[in-house]
Design a protein around this motif. Structure first.
Motif, PDB file in Angstrom:
ATOM      1  N   THR A 186       0.828  -1.206   0.000  1.00 48.11           N
ATOM      2  CA  THR A 186       0.000   0.000   0.000  1.00 48.11           C
ATOM      3  C   THR A 186       0.866   1.261   0.000  1.00 48.11           C
ATOM      4  O   THR A 186       0.508   2.268  -0.609  1.00 48.11           O
ATOM      5  CB  THR A 186      -0.943   0.011   1.212  1.00 48.11           C
ATOM      6  OG1 THR A 186      -0.207  -0.282   2.400  1.00 48.11           O
ATOM      7  CG2 THR A 186      -2.048  -0.993   1.046  1.00 48.11           C
TER       8      THR A 186
ATOM      9  N   ASP B 108      -9.673   0.375  -0.349  1.00 45.93           N
ATOM     10  CA  ASP B 108      -8.382   0.220   0.310  1.00 45.93           C
ATOM     11  C   ASP B 108      -7.427   1.362  -0.007  1.00 45.93           C
ATOM     12  O   ASP B 108      -6.256   1.301   0.303  1.00 45.93           O
ATOM     13  CB  ASP B 108      -7.732  -1.121  -0.031  1.00 45.93           C
ATOM     14  CG  ASP B 108      -7.577  -1.345  -1.528  1.00 45.93           C
ATOM     15  OD1 ASP B 108      -7.708  -0.369  -2.283  1.00 45.93           O
ATOM     16  OD2 ASP B 108      -7.335  -2.486  -1.931  1.00 45.93           O
TER      17      ASP B 108
ATOM     18  N   PHE C 293      -6.021   2.383  -2.693  1.00 41.65           N
ATOM     19  CA  PHE C 293      -4.967   2.230  -3.688  1.00 41.65           C
ATOM     20  C   PHE C 293      -5.062   3.352  -4.720  1.00 41.65           C
ATOM     21  O   PHE C 293      -6.149   3.779  -5.092  1.00 41.65           O
ATOM     22  CB  PHE C 293      -5.103   0.891  -4.415  1.00 41.65           C
ATOM     23  CG  PHE C 293      -4.309  -0.211  -3.803  1.00 41.65           C
ATOM     24  CD1 PHE C 293      -3.459  -0.973  -4.572  1.00 41.65           C
ATOM     25  CD2 PHE C 293      -4.402  -0.486  -2.448  1.00 41.65           C
ATOM     26  CE1 PHE C 293      -2.722  -2.003  -4.010  1.00 41.65           C
ATOM     27  CE2 PHE C 293      -3.673  -1.497  -1.889  1.00 41.65           C
ATOM     28  CZ  PHE C 293      -2.819  -2.271  -2.665  1.00 41.65           C
TER      29      PHE C 293
ATOM     30  N   ARG D  56      -3.493  -5.799  -6.364  1.00 43.54           N
ATOM     31  CA  ARG D  56      -4.368  -5.285  -5.312  1.00 43.54           C
ATOM     32  C   ARG D  56      -4.813  -6.407  -4.379  1.00 43.54           C
ATOM     33  O   ARG D  56      -5.061  -6.191  -3.196  1.00 43.54           O
ATOM     34  CB  ARG D  56      -5.594  -4.612  -5.932  1.00 43.54           C
ATOM     35  CG  ARG D  56      -6.634  -4.184  -4.911  1.00 43.54           C
ATOM     36  CD  ARG D  56      -7.765  -3.405  -5.552  1.00 43.54           C
ATOM     37  NE  ARG D  56      -7.448  -1.993  -5.618  1.00 43.54           N
ATOM     38  CZ  ARG D  56      -8.286  -1.055  -6.049  1.00 43.54           C
ATOM     39  NH1 ARG D  56      -9.476  -1.402  -6.480  1.00 43.54           N
ATOM     40  NH2 ARG D  56      -7.938   0.194  -6.070  1.00 43.54           N
TER      41      ARG D  56
ATOM     42  N   ASN E 185      -4.054  -1.244   4.375  1.00 45.87           N
ATOM     43  CA  ASN E 185      -2.717  -1.220   4.985  1.00 45.87           C
ATOM     44  C   ASN E 185      -2.232  -2.593   5.422  1.00 45.87           C
ATOM     45  O   ASN E 185      -1.358  -2.702   6.275  1.00 45.87           O
ATOM     46  CB  ASN E 185      -2.668  -0.252   6.174  1.00 45.87           C
ATOM     47  CG  ASN E 185      -2.808   1.179   5.730  1.00 45.87           C
ATOM     48  OD1 ASN E 185      -2.311   1.548   4.676  1.00 45.87           O
ATOM     49  ND2 ASN E 185      -3.478   1.987   6.527  1.00 45.87           N
TER      50      ASN E 185
END
Length: 677
Positions: A340, A414, A416, A448, A454
């Motif tokens: 990440t 998340d 990204f 991904r 994290n």
């Protein structure tokens, strides 16, 4: 009562019997640790293995922090975090009453458990497979050697203690005698030799356990470190019997003589060990080093680059070059933020202009040399990557690149960043900051599905066989001064070829001939003892090491053994990032004068200071300790001894000079005082 309390304090602070047993299995909880070895302990193969396991976290680098182990080169000329380190400021690093690095807990516990296990083993009191038991014993020796090497880098001269000592004041005080640093290095090498005798080849096919090859590679690293230190600090207080060496003031070191007869002989002793050990590993693995294709995948249909993949994989089993690695997985319940971080500005870990410019062009010549087909430009990040060393090409991120293209639907929310943006150099948020404008992709996977919220599982590489080739090249050249000696050229060309260079660029002579050391001043490795190197071969050996091992946590170790920071005393050094001002990249940001006016609210450094971004010169107020750049103190090559340890070991508990300990060069013996020089 006072005497009793003092003894108790010493027992707790120094080398007392290892009662604090580190737990790694339930058996350690069967009986409370005590000063008498419990009868149930260390009587089975499983218990000996668990003992070794309990110390692995101290030797295997952790992917803790923002960018994991890839961020540990921060505070060097290679990488820069959001804030600078106090060792480069005036008066910030002071002698303390305590120093957490003067910590004997792990060494004490290894000694306690190792000696108990050896006693059980010699008396045939350990049940299980003898080969396995011996291997785990060997691991203990490597683990102790690794701990001592950490202390050698921090302290130089250091007490050598191989037993867990009883709470006897006289014994404890005597154990504090600091052995000359080369003796500490010799002790470490002996431990590694012993480890090899105990361990078995191919013991762990996954290579998540220490092996004989790991011990031999570590041996080459340590021997090269000590040979380099003795060479570059010769005739100074930082080596035994050097002018002003503080150890000379203590009776136990007053008449010290090198075992080999002289410092020059001692240097040769360590260099020969470094060469032999490195060659052993290099010859074994040189044919299986992972090759860089020079391409960075940008879609699921692009072919993989195995060299790029090696640093971001979750399982290193298929990479024979990786001799030891630390595993992260959902099953183990441990994760990290590497994946990440790579997709979010590396969490403020920036790459310096110095590192980027240190990489060669694709033809093997430095950026300033005459090139037939192309010229270096850093007007954009894309330009800086173009026609460069293939290692830089794949690891330096470029705006517009795809960050993630695998398992795109597996994780939602998340955070990204799918497409690499223009670097947000004015964002102070820890997870978004682009400190220097340059960021690395080393450790990435484009996947991904391997990380989100994290949580990721990127493996952490501890030892790579390529280091052995680099260690050999440097040690052999230091021994002979000849590029043609031994296997120097063979190994160097192997490294170049597997790095992705082609044709004539594989030959390092191309680089050496084109090198102008006066144009390499941004590279700290170009210096020793405050002077630019006169030898372009030695400099380029250092350059190759820098480029191959970037972001792998070895830069600081190399800089101190090369004595590559003295020049900062004479001229402050400014950490710089990408070419912000006077380039098309300036238009990415639309900064106004208020954004670079040097105030506490300024977002970037002023173009009047440099066309290159200077992350530590945004605020030019008096409160900014780094507004004038980095400086240096000779004392900072080693840690300051904590005052409490002097008092605990002093015969009257109050007089520093009555302690068997002595302070490191140029550090005072009064707390809250900064370096003398």
């Amino acid at each position: 009562m006072k005497m009793k309390n003092n003894i108790l304090r010493k027992a707790l602070s120094l080398f007392v019997l290892g009662a604090t047993l580190a737990a790694c299995d339930d058996f350690l909880d069967k009986e409370p640790p005590s000063y008498v070895v419990p009868e149930e302990y260390y009587r089975s193969e499983e218990q000996v293995q668990a003992s070794a396991n309990s110390f692995y976290t101290d030797v295997l680098p952790s992917h803790g922090g923002d960018y994991g182990t890839f961020g540990t080169d921060n505070n060097t000329d290679n990488q820069a975090g959001r804030s600078a380190d106090g060792k480069y400021a005036v008066g910030e690093w002071k002698v303390g009453m305590g120093n957490s690095n003067w910590d004997w807990g792990v060494i004490r516990n290894i000694n306690y458990q190792l000696n108990t296990i050896l006693d059980r083993y010699e008396n045939k009191e350990i049940a299980g497979n003898d080969k396995n038991i011996r291997h785990y014993i060997g691991e203990h020796y490597v683990l102790r050697a690794y701990q001592y090497f950490k202390r050698l880098q921090q302290w130089g001269d250091f007490p050598i203690v191989t037993e867990a000592l009883p709470d006897n004041e006289a014994i404890l005080v005597a154990a504090n005698k600091r052995m000359p640093r080369n003796e500490v290095a010799r002790f470490i090498l002996d431990d590694l030799d012993t480890a090899v005798e105990y361990m078995s080849e191919n013991f762990d096919a996954r290579r998540t356990r220490i092996s004989p090859d790991v011990a031999v590679l570590l041996k080459s690293r340590i021997a090269l470190f000590e040979a380099s230190w003795l060479t570059n600090f010769k005739d100074t207080p930082f080596v035994p019997n050097g002018e002003g060496w503080p150890g000379k003031a203590k009776d136990y070191n007053a008449n010290y003589q090198y075992p080999s007869g002289s410092i020059d002989n001692e240097i040769r002793y360590f260099l020969e060990i470094a060469v032999a050990s490195a060659e052993m590993i290099a010859e074994k693995y040189k044919g299986g080093l992972v090759k860089n294709t020079g391409a960075i995948p940008q879609s699921a249909t692009d072919p993989e680059n195995p060299y790029f993949k090696m640093f971001g994989n979750i399982d290193m089993t298929d990479f024979a070059e990786v001799l030891l690695w630390r595993e992260y997985s959902q099953a183990l319940g441990i994760q990290n933020q590497v994946e990440t971080s790579i997709n979010r500005g590396n969490m403020g870990v920036g790459v310096t202009r110095s590192l980027v410019e240190g990489f060669l062009m694709a033809d093997g010549k430095p950026i300033y040399a005459q090139h037939d087909d192309y010229q270096f430009s850093d007007a954009t990040i894309a330009d800086a990557r173009k026609n460069r060393d293939p290692r830089l090409t794949i690891f330096l991120k470029e705006p517009g690149q795809t960050n993630v293209f695998l398992n795109m639907d597996d994780r939602i929310g998340d955070m990204f960043v799918t497409i690499e943006p223009n670097p947000d150099i004015s964002n102070g948020a820890p997870d978004r900051a682009y400190t220097t404008g340059y960021t690395l992709r080393k450790g990435g996977t484009f996947n991904r599905g391997l990380a989100g919220n994290n949580k990721g599982y990127t493996a952490s590489i501890t030892f790579r066989a390529t280091e052995a080739l680099l260690n050999y090249i440097e040690a052999q050249y230091m021994l002979t001064g000849s590029l043609a000696s031994g296997r120097i050229l063979d190994y160097w060309m192997i490294i170049r070829e597997k790095a992705g260079f082609e044709g004539a660029a594989i030959n390092p002579q191309i680089t050496i001939t084109a090198t102008d050391i006066t144009k390499e001043k941004l590279d700290w490795g170009a210096y020793t003892a405050g002077q630019l190197l006169a030898d372009p071969v030695l400099y380029n050996i250092r350059r190759e090491r820098r480029c191959e091992l970037m972001a792998e946590g070895l830069r600081w170790m190399d800089l101190i053994r090369w004595r590559s920071l003295d020049q900062l005393k004479a001229e402050n050094y400014h950490i710089e990032g990408f070419h912000l001002w006077g380039t098309p990249m300036e238009d990415w940001f639309n900064f106004t004068a208020a954004d670079y006016n040097g105030s506490s609210s300024a977002k970037v450094s002023s173009p009047e200071l440099s066309q290159y971004l200077r992350p530590y010169q945004k605020n030019m107020g008096s409160g900014n300790l780094y507004r004038d750049g980095y400086t240096w103190h000779m004392a900072h090559y080693l840690q300051p001894m904590p005052i409490t340890q002097f008092l605990l070991t002093s015969s009257d508990y109050t007089s520093v000079e009555l302690s068997p300990l002595y302070q490191n060069p140029y550090w005072p013996t009064t707390s809250e005082q900064s370096a003398i020089q």
